[in-house]
Write a protein that holds these residues in place. Structure first.
Motif, PDB file in Angstrom:
ATOM      1  N   ILE A 111      -4.021  16.768  62.846  1.00  0.00           N
ATOM      2  CA  ILE A 111      -5.443  17.101  62.735  1.00  0.00           C
ATOM      3  C   ILE A 111      -5.764  17.488  61.301  1.00  0.00           C
ATOM      4  O   ILE A 111      -4.986  18.164  60.622  1.00  0.00           O
ATOM      5  CB  ILE A 111      -5.795  18.247  63.704  1.00  0.00           C
ATOM      6  N   ARG A 112      -6.933  17.078  60.827  1.00  0.00           N
ATOM      7  CA  ARG A 112      -7.314  17.310  59.427  1.00  0.00           C
ATOM      8  C   ARG A 112      -7.549  18.804  59.157  1.00  0.00           C
ATOM      9  O   ARG A 112      -8.146  19.509  59.955  1.00  0.00           O
ATOM     10  CB  ARG A 112      -8.574  16.508  59.096  1.00  0.00           C
ATOM     11  N   LEU A 113      -7.063  19.239  57.997  1.00  0.00           N
ATOM     12  CA  LEU A 113      -7.109  20.648  57.610  1.00  0.00           C
ATOM     13  C   LEU A 113      -7.975  20.826  56.372  1.00  0.00           C
ATOM     14  O   LEU A 113      -7.987  19.967  55.482  1.00  0.00           O
ATOM     15  CB  LEU A 113      -5.703  21.172  57.332  1.00  0.00           C
ATOM     16  N   ILE A 114      -8.675  21.951  56.310  1.00  0.00           N
ATOM     17  CA  ILE A 114      -9.578  22.241  55.201  1.00  0.00           C
ATOM     18  C   ILE A 114      -9.230  23.608  54.601  1.00  0.00           C
ATOM     19  O   ILE A 114      -9.205  24.615  55.317  1.00  0.00           O
ATOM     20  CB  ILE A 114     -11.052  22.257  55.656  1.00  0.00           C
ATOM     21  N   GLN A 115      -8.958  23.619  53.305  1.00  0.00           N
ATOM     22  CA  GLN A 115      -8.693  24.874  52.598  1.00  0.00           C
ATOM     23  C   GLN A 115     -10.008  25.481  52.123  1.00  0.00           C
ATOM     24  O   GLN A 115     -10.702  24.934  51.266  1.00  0.00           O
ATOM     25  CB  GLN A 115      -7.792  24.622  51.391  1.00  0.00           C
ATOM     26  N   LEU A 116     -10.371  26.608  52.700  1.00  0.00           N
ATOM     27  CA  LEU A 116     -11.561  27.325  52.257  1.00  0.00           C
ATOM     28  C   LEU A 116     -11.269  28.073  50.967  1.00  0.00           C
ATOM     29  O   LEU A 116     -10.129  28.491  50.720  1.00  0.00           O
ATOM     30  CB  LEU A 116     -12.018  28.304  53.338  1.00  0.00           C
ATOM     31  N   MET A 117     -12.290  28.249  50.148  1.00  0.00           N
ATOM     32  CA  MET A 117     -12.116  28.993  48.907  1.00  0.00           C
ATOM     33  C   MET A 117     -13.430  29.625  48.490  1.00  0.00           C
ATOM     34  O   MET A 117     -14.510  29.210  48.909  1.00  0.00           O
ATOM     35  CB  MET A 117     -11.562  28.094  47.797  1.00  0.00           C
ATOM     36  N   VAL A 124     -12.061  16.690  64.822  1.00  0.00           N
ATOM     37  CA  VAL A 124     -11.710  18.091  64.598  1.00  0.00           C
ATOM     38  C   VAL A 124     -11.302  18.286  63.142  1.00  0.00           C
ATOM     39  O   VAL A 124     -10.590  17.451  62.568  1.00  0.00           O
ATOM     40  CB  VAL A 124     -10.531  18.539  65.497  1.00  0.00           C
ATOM     41  N   PHE A 125     -11.759  19.381  62.563  1.00  0.00           N
ATOM     42  CA  PHE A 125     -11.196  19.913  61.321  1.00  0.00           C
ATOM     43  C   PHE A 125     -10.796  21.354  61.612  1.00  0.00           C
ATOM     44  O   PHE A 125     -11.523  22.077  62.300  1.00  0.00           O
ATOM     45  CB  PHE A 125     -12.227  19.919  60.181  1.00  0.00           C
ATOM     46  N   ILE A 126      -9.656  21.782  61.089  1.00  0.00           N
ATOM     47  CA  ILE A 126      -9.263  23.189  61.160  1.00  0.00           C
ATOM     48  C   ILE A 126      -9.341  23.757  59.753  1.00  0.00           C
ATOM     49  O   ILE A 126      -8.770  23.194  58.819  1.00  0.00           O
ATOM     50  CB  ILE A 126      -7.849  23.372  61.714  1.00  0.00           C
ATOM     51  N   GLN A 127     -10.018  24.878  59.609  1.00  0.00           N
ATOM     52  CA  GLN A 127     -10.225  25.469  58.290  1.00  0.00           C
ATOM     53  C   GLN A 127      -9.663  26.887  58.249  1.00  0.00           C
ATOM     54  O   GLN A 127      -9.589  27.585  59.266  1.00  0.00           O
ATOM     55  CB  GLN A 127     -11.715  25.504  57.967  1.00  0.00           C
ATOM     56  N   SER A 128      -9.296  27.314  57.043  1.00  0.00           N
ATOM     57  CA  SER A 128      -8.807  28.674  56.858  1.00  0.00           C
ATOM     58  C   SER A 128      -8.925  29.058  55.392  1.00  0.00           C
ATOM     59  O   SER A 128      -8.790  28.216  54.499  1.00  0.00           O
ATOM     60  CB  SER A 128      -7.343  28.800  57.299  1.00  0.00           C
ATOM     61  N   PHE A 129      -9.160  30.360  55.161  1.00  0.00           N
ATOM     62  CA  PHE A 129      -9.109  30.883  53.800  1.00  0.00           C
ATOM     63  C   PHE A 129      -7.671  31.150  53.365  1.00  0.00           C
ATOM     64  O   PHE A 129      -7.414  31.349  52.187  1.00  0.00           O
ATOM     65  CB  PHE A 129      -9.912  32.189  53.703  1.00  0.00           C
ATOM     66  N   GLU A 130      -6.756  31.175  54.318  1.00  0.00           N
ATOM     67  CA  GLU A 130      -5.360  31.422  53.990  1.00  0.00           C
ATOM     68  C   GLU A 130      -4.620  30.100  53.776  1.00  0.00           C
ATOM     69  O   GLU A 130      -5.048  29.048  54.259  1.00  0.00           O
ATOM     70  CB  GLU A 130      -4.704  32.262  55.085  1.00  0.00           C
ATOM     71  N   VAL A 131      -3.495  30.202  53.081  1.00  0.00           N
ATOM     72  CA  VAL A 131      -2.725  29.020  52.709  1.00  0.00           C
ATOM     73  C   VAL A 131      -1.569  28.772  53.669  1.00  0.00           C
ATOM     74  O   VAL A 131      -1.402  27.671  54.198  1.00  0.00           O
ATOM     75  CB  VAL A 131      -2.197  29.145  51.267  1.00  0.00           C
ATOM     76  N   ILE A 147     -19.453  14.406  69.094  1.00  0.00           N
ATOM     77  CA  ILE A 147     -19.665  15.766  68.623  1.00  0.00           C
ATOM     78  C   ILE A 147     -18.298  16.397  68.401  1.00  0.00           C
ATOM     79  O   ILE A 147     -17.500  16.530  69.338  1.00  0.00           O
ATOM     80  CB  ILE A 147     -20.458  16.611  69.642  1.00  0.00           C
ATOM     81  N   GLY A 148     -18.025  16.777  67.181  1.00  0.00           N
ATOM     82  CA  GLY A 148     -16.734  17.366  66.874  1.00  0.00           C
ATOM     83  C   GLY A 148     -16.807  18.878  66.774  1.00  0.00           C
ATOM     84  O   GLY A 148     -17.888  19.474  66.810  1.00  0.00           O
ATOM     85  N   ILE A 149     -15.633  19.491  66.676  1.00  0.00           N
ATOM     86  CA  ILE A 149     -15.576  20.930  66.444  1.00  0.00           C
ATOM     87  C   ILE A 149     -14.837  21.193  65.136  1.00  0.00           C
ATOM     88  O   ILE A 149     -13.993  20.411  64.714  1.00  0.00           O
ATOM     89  CB  ILE A 149     -14.926  21.698  67.611  1.00  0.00           C
ATOM     90  N   TRP A 197      -6.921  15.842  71.321  1.00  0.00           N
ATOM     91  CA  TRP A 197      -7.198  15.810  69.886  1.00  0.00           C
ATOM     92  C   TRP A 197      -5.899  16.094  69.134  1.00  0.00           C
ATOM     93  O   TRP A 197      -5.557  17.251  68.859  1.00  0.00           O
ATOM     94  CB  TRP A 197      -8.275  16.831  69.534  1.00  0.00           C
ATOM     95  N   ASP A 198      -5.176  15.040  68.821  1.00  0.00           N
ATOM     96  CA  ASP A 198      -3.850  15.214  68.217  1.00  0.00           C
ATOM     97  C   ASP A 198      -3.585  14.251  67.070  1.00  0.00           C
ATOM     98  O   ASP A 198      -2.441  13.977  66.730  1.00  0.00           O
ATOM     99  CB  ASP A 198      -2.765  15.050  69.282  1.00  0.00           C
TER     100      ASP A 198
END
Length: 359
Positions: free
Chosen positions: A230-236, A211-218, A172-174, A204-205
């Motif tokens: 850790i994998r990053l997700i660009q929200l749009m 883990v994915f970390i997401q943000s609407f900011e760049v 189970i991830g976050i 988690w390194d």
């Protein structure tokens, strides 16, 4: 009628998926052979008040692969899960006379808001509050759980995911979202180092961490890119742009050139569902060509959130064909999706995979 419509959409979508895979070659093919992940948006927030351990726990029971906490900071720099740092709509803070003088107005990302804000409370103070349903008109059943749950910390959510992984034998991830990171930095509460330190301390390194970390900011994501694997997700979104004004707007990110720029610091993108299904944008194909995964948000069962072809009657709170909407996106080729109803999401995903593999 909805069953017939869903089957028709599923069949035509599956054919379209097969055609797209053939046309886009090895990159598309390799992207789509993996199992799309089901991300519990704020937990099972269609059935419990969002961002509570009750909501996250139910999502895990329903088979979600990831649970999603929106992260904001307290006055004493503890990450807690709330949709916004303004907690007027998601807690009973207004019923606490001892906090009446904390009500204030602030400008958050260019918008004036009035309410109570997490950065003005210590964790101990926030723990005296209780969560409540944010959308009572659409989800009246969830109000039965008002007052039952505390505001959870990131540490508590990590512990829940780890405990559930051990108990179920599933990983189970976050999938945390940094909320308003440039705003928090402007008031002396930067997020990046604190978040990475806490995730790394949990073990988690790496890019293989659940883990994915997401943000609407760049710029927030670019800073994180320098701090962690850790994998990053660009929200749009289909309109506007990042609050940090790092690019002219989200539209600039959706071009092939813009997506290649995103791929320099992010593993994938998180567009709203309308962008995924818009043939004029062809976002999934372009993102895959840039080497990015695609995790759209958010599939919800209520008619209010569904496009006309998936609605059931005129009552905004009635449930429509969420499975059909999810199947449409899977057929286009998404690599995962956010949903307030992870049980329905798991069912739709698994049914799609069985049909795709002929099992």
């Amino acid at each position: 009628m909805r069953v017939v419509r869903s089957f028709f959409l599923f069949l035509t979508g599956l054919l379209a998926y097969s055609s797209a895979s053939a046309q886009n070659g090895a990159v598309m093919h390799s992207k789509q052979l993996s199992t799309p992940i089901v991300i519990a948006h704020r937990g099972a927030s269609g059935e419990r008040p969002e961002h509570t351990l009750g909501s996250y726990g139910l999502a895990i029971e329903q088979g979600a692969d990831f649970i999603e906490p929106d992260l904001v900071l307290t006055k004493d720099n503890v990450f807690v899960a709330r949709h916004e740092n303004n907690i007027a709509e998601t807690t009973d803070v207004a019923d606490h006379p001892e906090f009446a003088d904390r009500k204030t107005s602030k400008v958050i990302d260019g918008e004036t808001q009035t309410g109570w804000f997490t950065e003005d409370f210590t964790l101990a103070e926030l723990k005296t509050l209780r969560a409540k349903e944010r959308l009572p008109q659409l989800r009246p059943g969830n109000t039965d759980y008002d007052g039952r749950f505390e505001i959870p910390t990131l540490a508590e959510i990590i512990a829940l995911a780890k405990r559930a992984s051990a108990e179920t034998g599933r990983t189970i991830g976050i999938y945390p979202e940094t909320k308003h990171p440039s705003y928090f930095a402007s008031i002396g509460h930067p997020m990046e180092d604190r978040l990475v330190e806490q995730l790394h301390a949990a073990g988690w390194d790496s890019a293989d961490a659940p883990v994915f970390i997401q943000s609407f900011e760049v710029n927030n994501l670019k800073k994180l890119h320098d701090l962690t694997k850790i994998r990053l997700i660009q929200l749009m979104y289909e309109s506007g742009g990042p609050a940090d004004h790092a690019v002219p707007g989200y539209a600039a990110m959706m071009t092939p050139e813009g997506l290649r720029a995103v791929a320099a610091y992010a593993f994938g993108i998180g567009p709203n569902t309308g962008l995924v299904t818009d043939p004029k944008v062809d976002l999934v194909a372009h993102a895959h060509a840039a080497g990015l995964r695609v995790h759209p948000w958010t599939f919800r069962a209520e008619n209010y959130f569904l496009t006309p072809e998936f609605r059931n009657g005129d009552n905004p709170a009635a449930h429509g064909d969420i499975e059909g909407a999810i199947t449409e996106a899977l057929a286009i080729g998404v690599d995962g999706f956010f949903t307030d109803f992870p049980g329905k999401g798991v069912e739709a995903r698994d049914r799609f995979l069985r049909a795709r593999t002929g099992q």
